[in-house]
Design a protein around this motif. Structure first.
Motif, PDB file in Angstrom:
ATOM      1  N   MET B 385      14.490 -50.047 -35.851  1.00  0.00           N
ATOM      2  CA  MET B 385      13.910 -51.387 -35.762  1.00  0.00           C
ATOM      3  C   MET B 385      13.041 -51.701 -36.976  1.00  0.00           C
ATOM      4  O   MET B 385      13.257 -52.694 -37.669  1.00  0.00           O
ATOM      5  CB  MET B 385      13.047 -51.495 -34.491  1.00  0.00           C
ATOM      6  CG  MET B 385      13.806 -51.256 -33.198  1.00  0.00           C
ATOM      7  SD  MET B 385      14.963 -52.597 -32.840  1.00  0.00           S
ATOM      8  CE  MET B 385      15.619 -52.021 -31.243  1.00  0.00           C
ATOM      9  N   ASN B 386      12.059 -50.836 -37.223  1.00  0.00           N
ATOM     10  CA  ASN B 386      11.015 -51.199 -38.187  1.00  0.00           C
ATOM     11  C   ASN B 386      11.415 -50.972 -39.642  1.00  0.00           C
ATOM     12  O   ASN B 386      10.804 -51.543 -40.538  1.00  0.00           O
ATOM     13  CB  ASN B 386       9.730 -50.435 -37.873  1.00  0.00           C
ATOM     14  CG  ASN B 386       9.107 -50.912 -36.580  1.00  0.00           C
ATOM     15  OD1 ASN B 386       8.843 -52.098 -36.424  1.00  0.00           O
ATOM     16  ND2 ASN B 386       8.940 -49.998 -35.623  1.00  0.00           N
ATOM     17  N   ILE B 387      12.402 -50.112 -39.882  1.00  0.00           N
ATOM     18  CA  ILE B 387      12.851 -49.922 -41.266  1.00  0.00           C
ATOM     19  C   ILE B 387      14.219 -50.577 -41.468  1.00  0.00           C
ATOM     20  O   ILE B 387      14.377 -51.490 -42.260  1.00  0.00           O
ATOM     21  CB  ILE B 387      12.895 -48.422 -41.647  1.00  0.00           C
ATOM     22  CG1 ILE B 387      11.503 -47.791 -41.514  1.00  0.00           C
ATOM     23  CG2 ILE B 387      13.415 -48.265 -43.072  1.00  0.00           C
ATOM     24  CD1 ILE B 387      11.455 -46.305 -41.793  1.00  0.00           C
ATOM     25  N   LYS B 388      15.209 -50.115 -40.691  1.00  0.00           N
ATOM     26  CA  LYS B 388      16.583 -50.568 -40.963  1.00  0.00           C
ATOM     27  C   LYS B 388      16.772 -52.063 -40.690  1.00  0.00           C
ATOM     28  O   LYS B 388      17.311 -52.778 -41.535  1.00  0.00           O
ATOM     29  CB  LYS B 388      17.561 -49.729 -40.129  1.00  0.00           C
ATOM     30  CG  LYS B 388      19.033 -50.026 -40.427  1.00  0.00           C
ATOM     31  CD  LYS B 388      19.952 -49.086 -39.647  1.00  0.00           C
ATOM     32  CE  LYS B 388      21.408 -49.466 -39.828  1.00  0.00           C
ATOM     33  NZ  LYS B 388      22.317 -48.614 -39.040  1.00  0.00           N
ATOM     34  N   CYS B 389      16.342 -52.527 -39.503  1.00  0.00           N
ATOM     35  CA  CYS B 389      16.551 -53.943 -39.184  1.00  0.00           C
ATOM     36  C   CYS B 389      15.736 -54.859 -40.091  1.00  0.00           C
ATOM     37  O   CYS B 389      16.119 -55.983 -40.384  1.00  0.00           O
ATOM     38  CB  CYS B 389      16.237 -54.234 -37.720  1.00  0.00           C
ATOM     39  SG  CYS B 389      17.493 -53.567 -36.616  1.00  0.00           S
ATOM     40  N   ARG B 390      14.596 -54.351 -40.543  1.00  0.00           N
ATOM     41  CA  ARG B 390      13.787 -55.152 -41.459  1.00  0.00           C
ATOM     42  C   ARG B 390      14.555 -55.411 -42.749  1.00  0.00           C
ATOM     43  O   ARG B 390      14.552 -56.521 -43.276  1.00  0.00           O
ATOM     44  CB  ARG B 390      12.486 -54.437 -41.764  1.00  0.00           C
ATOM     45  CG  ARG B 390      11.279 -55.307 -41.439  1.00  0.00           C
ATOM     46  CD  ARG B 390      10.024 -54.789 -41.998  1.00  0.00           C
ATOM     47  NE  ARG B 390       9.268 -53.959 -41.074  1.00  0.00           N
ATOM     48  CZ  ARG B 390       8.206 -54.393 -40.373  1.00  0.00           C
ATOM     49  NH1 ARG B 390       7.857 -55.648 -40.427  1.00  0.00           N
ATOM     50  NH2 ARG B 390       7.547 -53.564 -39.606  1.00  0.00           N
ATOM     51  N   TYR B 391      15.208 -54.360 -43.283  1.00  0.00           N
ATOM     52  CA  TYR B 391      15.945 -54.549 -44.539  1.00  0.00           C
ATOM     53  C   TYR B 391      17.280 -55.261 -44.335  1.00  0.00           C
ATOM     54  O   TYR B 391      17.763 -55.944 -45.228  1.00  0.00           O
ATOM     55  CB  TYR B 391      16.163 -53.208 -45.254  1.00  0.00           C
ATOM     56  CG  TYR B 391      14.914 -52.731 -45.970  1.00  0.00           C
ATOM     57  CD1 TYR B 391      14.392 -53.467 -47.034  1.00  0.00           C
ATOM     58  CD2 TYR B 391      14.248 -51.578 -45.583  1.00  0.00           C
ATOM     59  CE1 TYR B 391      13.244 -53.061 -47.688  1.00  0.00           C
ATOM     60  CE2 TYR B 391      13.092 -51.154 -46.230  1.00  0.00           C
ATOM     61  CZ  TYR B 391      12.595 -51.901 -47.283  1.00  0.00           C
ATOM     62  OH  TYR B 391      11.460 -51.507 -47.931  1.00  0.00           O
ATOM     63  N   SER B 392      17.893 -55.077 -43.171  1.00  0.00           N
ATOM     64  CA  SER B 392      19.214 -55.693 -42.965  1.00  0.00           C
ATOM     65  C   SER B 392      19.105 -57.139 -42.509  1.00  0.00           C
ATOM     66  O   SER B 392      20.016 -57.928 -42.729  1.00  0.00           O
ATOM     67  CB  SER B 392      19.989 -54.903 -41.907  1.00  0.00           C
ATOM     68  OG  SER B 392      19.413 -55.081 -40.615  1.00  0.00           O
ATOM     69  N   GLY B 393      17.994 -57.472 -41.831  1.00  0.00           N
ATOM     70  CA  GLY B 393      17.899 -58.799 -41.242  1.00  0.00           C
ATOM     71  C   GLY B 393      18.766 -58.941 -40.000  1.00  0.00           C
ATOM     72  O   GLY B 393      18.910 -60.035 -39.465  1.00  0.00           O
TER      73      GLY B 393
END
Lengths: 638, 638
Positions: B385-393
């Motif tokens: 959530m906090n790393i991957k989804c932040r960068y992927s949108g």
């Protein structure tokens, strides 16, 4: 003369003058889909695995499928003693094949070594040929290819980890504990040996089939390898120019309990596993060779192998795809098999036996397989004959010796040629006397190569500054020295069209062989007799062994390895061990400093002073390499 | 219920009982040619590169081509705090997709991490799922794949060699000599900067375009990186379990003139380049991330990057094919994208953004992408959530939490579970109270995961020893804790058929999202505030920083890196830092020992005590691995 091939994939080159940069020529051409190249060789999709659009691994099963059909002609390309600038051996190999395939309507396959990736980022550029004689796509040829060198790195380093870990675990465990861990009980409490353990039991002469039946003495022999750390010759490898790994200390972590050891990394192509790949003939043969690689000795003196460590099978699994050669294409659409690239110094520097075997069947009778041998003919062709042909059972009909006016002038007494510095005027203005004097080097290579029973064709790789009179001097010298023919080539500037005369000469040479293949020495010579036979062929009056070499020769003879061929390590810049002795020196005493054993590969390498781990300069060529992220194209690779 | 999919590649499994060994199940099935799997996703040959018959790299250009079309549902699979035996997260991920694709007629893609090759030869077997829920061919999944990890190893180590070599050359050369070598004169005697040098000049605030115009002060700033050897955080890597490389000394060769340095090797998946691969979104983005990776500091304290060393472009070239995810298939013929496998400890442990993005477009609206997050949900889902989804949108709709009766009993107070030792009787006989007590761990994972705004579905991976009453207890607890649903699954024994109920629940969960995605912390929190937000979510009452961590946080904040998300390193065996604290501990103080910066990847990793280089046991599993050389088949891989 225009292209007249029946190949569907022939590409007509539009050549420019002056010759553009290699990368620009390579990028100016859209390669054929590799399945088109395969089709021209009568290969169907079941015969190969695609790796993207321009590379395919040809499956070893092709050899079996074509077992009944005949071989094509087999041509090896060597060279005279080169300058540090190189005399265009790869370029000539590619150019000749472009001539045979695209202009002479012959079935032809070029067999090349896979270049090491590390140096691509250091000083030298790629190794795909040059000018209008290149293998494409150049970036795929030089980087990763189909992962064979990566597989070698992984296998080599798995074995290295197995060695140190085994020593570590043996140091802290009793014989019984070791045995219990090696043969743990199954759910029913029964212990058993597995397949690889039976290899070790057989070697030890123990015929028992259950771990429970071993005597304590047998348990010790079986479970404790008792490796002498000082005897370990197996090093870790990496396909990177990393000079800081030339000498290292490992095991300094707290958990390794002070079991530090000095060792080193070599560049990956120096791994014995690369030599195994180059010399193997089948999956079963590769399994045996990998298993019997010797990594050092037990403290009692007898050799320890990969199979003793239980890892020969896993190494084979890591190498199972690497055994299939990679199909690529030249600028003119002729097929190339890229496979294996053993270091030309501590290994034999030739591409693989399986690639040559597949290629010979694919071109069939009347077709041509042209394969390159690393370094000058004194090293490359010698090892091609005495190591590679011995294991392959294949017989070449023709050996090419590539020469340049530049290198011959150097041998005739011209000033030093230094990479990165402008050439002395002597090399760019006519000087027939200098050329004629230098032909003594060419003559020596011709007579040495002829002794194997092949016809020798000299290919003069013409530069724009060479004069007619100079070129004639070389032709005359070559013929006088016993060459079957000597031909002037301009494939760098003109592609295959510039090597048609060479193609015609090679064809005649192949069709008119009168002698059987003769080796330089019989295998039942002692190690020293073999070394001395090679040294004499160089012009040496004798051989001088270091104390260490004497000991090693004695040890390897005692261990039963004296029946292997020799792999000479020597500078490529002279017939002697002294790079500054040009021409054809005689009367020197060849020093032998260090002797190793590549038992899996199947030869005894003499180890020279040449580094097995290159370094990077202050401004490595990686400074110029980048990706055009809008097109995905590599830029700056040369 | 029988398979009812419209996919052409669906395979009907004949399941046996008891469940055979993984390798036997995998080998009992002939995989579809990967082009068939691709066709079911509407991919044509121009969209992918084949790597043999069962693997293809899907080209990134697919994202651009499908830019206009909608995404499918996005499901992440996490787990409760596991036992050392693992609770079947990968198996559940694969089983769910087999259910959705082969039984529920949904478009589905499984996104998995590429397993590290090294450990395959050590203790653990492969990572392709298990039982009747597996990715095939299992040997290709576990070994080499399409070379991505090999590319990472090469790129990582090229950068390492560049660092030590640069320090070496700077030590022996004046500023002027360095400058002359970095910008050598061309044939006309002119010096120039190349593209990568302009990156450094821009960073230094120098706007001059000719080397000749630099002042001596500027020459020093530009040409002398002046790296502080003690500040170097960049290590070499190898995809081998080689414990003897955990701490080493390099540079001990004579030619390196005493410039020895202590350093270490990590396993390749721990390389920051692996994390970059997992988090990048395009070739251009990858080029920038690789270039700005920080390797250490100048003696003056400011960070030194790969681009400062001139090597960011070359790293991108080495990684250009690795950016394309690899298409494979499950036992039931549903598509799988395998891509990236960052270490779940010092990196974020999730497969790649580009694979998920491609997959979401390929399945389209109404379809499903199921992606696994490493470790328990406290670490894996949090970083997702906090790393991957932040960068992927990208926004997930549903998070699965995999639980087993075994692990819940452990959290309820059951005896220790130790790998390699028989399970205590408590784990194989009914004990509802123990299960119910352990659900406190599950409940904490549910509430933490729900806080992100997704619907949480609990998947109970059923073992044959689990009782109805125990399973009901879990279902009830899960629903009481706020799970959207809780489902019993038998995909290990039955393949997709055993996960159809899970598939139905996941579909409903995805269709009924009511909240937006919420992160645990905003990026503009300070580093400490972010760490404390994560710690609180674990149940910690506070955080304790070591002196070293304090210094590092101060340094990275000063260097301008405090806006990055945090990558927590912590045992996966407890919500706290103490692996033996089961259930849902509270009131503990989380210690932070060591803080690094993965600036290229884009996060601040906290470094725990977990080794980044595994070792081999006395009897590694390579003892059982071999090649059947008559069939070419791998044996003994598990």
């Amino acid at each position: 003369m225009s292209s007249s091939s029946s190949l569907k994939t022939v590409r007509q080159l539009q050549v420019a003058s002056p010759v553009p940069a290699d990368i620009d020529i390579a990028n100016s051409v859209e390669p054929f889909h590799i399945s088109e190249i395969a089709k021209d060789l009568n290969l169907s999709p079941k015969h190969y695995d695609l790796y993207g659009k321009y590379k395919a691994k040809v499956l070893l099963s092709v050899i079996d499928e074509l077992k009944g059909s005949g071989d094509g002609y087999y041509v090896v390309v060597g060279g005279i003693t080169p300058t540090p600038l190189g005399e265009g051996k790869s370029t000539t190999t590619v150019g000749l094949c472009q001539a045979l395939g695209a202009f002479q309507d012959k079935k032809v396959v070029t067999c090349l070594r896979q270049p090491s990736q590390g140096p691509t980022f250091g000083i030298k550029g790629g190794a795909a040929g040059g000018g209008y004689s290149q293998v494409i796509p150049m970036d795929e040829f030089n980087l990763h290819l189909t992962g064979d060198i990566h597989a070698i790195t992984a296998a080599n380093n798995l074995l290295a980890a197995a060695i140190d870990t085994r020593i570590f675990h043996e140091a802290t465990q009793s014989d019984k504990a070791l045995m219990n861990r090696l043969c743990p009980p199954n759910k029913e409490g029964k212990r058993s040996f597995n397949d690889i353990m039976f290899r070790r039991l057989t070697k030890l002469g123990i015929s028992k089939t259950s771990p429970e039946d071993l005597t304590p003495e047998e348990v010790k022999k079986f479970a404790r390898l008792d490796i002498d750390p000082d005897s370990i010759t197996w090093r870790r490898v990496m396909d990177i120019n990393d000079r800081f790994l030339r000498k290292i200390t490992i095991g300094q972590g707290h958990d390794e309990k002070g079991m530090v050891r000095e060792t080193a990394f070599d560049i990956s192509v120096a791994s014995e596993i690369m030599a195994v790949l180059a010399l193997t003939t089948s999956l079963a043969d590769m399994r045996e060779r990998l298993g019997k690689m010797v990594i050092g000795n037990r403290k009692a003196g007898d050799p320890v192998t990969a199979d003793d460590l239980g890892v020969g099978g896993a190494l084979t699994v890591l190498m199972k795809d690497a055994i299939n050669p990679t199909l690529m294409q030249t600028l003119e659409g002729t097929p190339v098999l890229v496979h294996a690239g053993p270091f030309a110094n501590i290994a034999h520097g030739n591409s693989s036996i399986v690639a040559d075997k597949i290629a010979l069947k694919l071109v069939g009778p009347g077709g041509f397989v042209v394969t390159e041998a690393g370094f000058g003919a004194d090293i490359g062709t010698e090892k091609f004959m005495n190591i590679k042909c011995r294991y392959s059972g294949l017989t070449p009909q023709c050996a090419i010796i590539v020469a340049t006016i530049r290198a011959l002038k150097m041998h005739g007494g011209g000033p030093d040629v230094v990479a990165g510095k402008p050439l002395n005027n002597a090399y760019v203005t006519e000087n027939v006397a200098l050329v004629a004097a230098g032909c003594i080097n060419l003559a020596k290579h011709i007579s040495n190569t002829k002794a194997y029973g092949v016809n020798v064709v000299v290919a003069v790789n013409k530069f724009s500054t060479d004069s007619e009179a100079e070129l004639n001097a070389v032709r005359n010298s070559a013929l006088a020295a016993g060459a079957y023919d000597a031909v002037i080539c301009t494939h760098h500037a003109h592609g295959g069209k510039g090597a048609v005369d060479l193609g015609i000469a090679v064809q005649r040479a192949c069709e008119n062989v009168t002698q059987p293949l003769k080796f330089l020495y019989p295998l039942d010579f002692s190690i020293k007799e073999k070394i001395e036979a090679i040294a004499r062929s160089y012009g040496a009056s004798g051989v001088e062994y270091s104390e260490q070499a004497e000991k090693q020769i004695e040890m390897y003879s005692k261990q039963g390895f004296s029946g292997l061929p020799i792999c000479m390590a020597k500078t490529q810049y002279s017939f002697s061990h002294n790079a500054s002795e040009k021409g054809a020196p005689t009367g020197f005493v060849l020093p032998i400093r260090d002797v190793r054993a590549s038992i899996g590969a199947g030869f005894i390498p003499l180890v020279g002073t040449m580094s097995t781990m290159p370094g990077l300069p202050t401004r490595p060529c990686f400074y110029d390499i980048d990706l055009d992220t809008s097109t995905g194209r590599v830029i700056g690779l040369s």
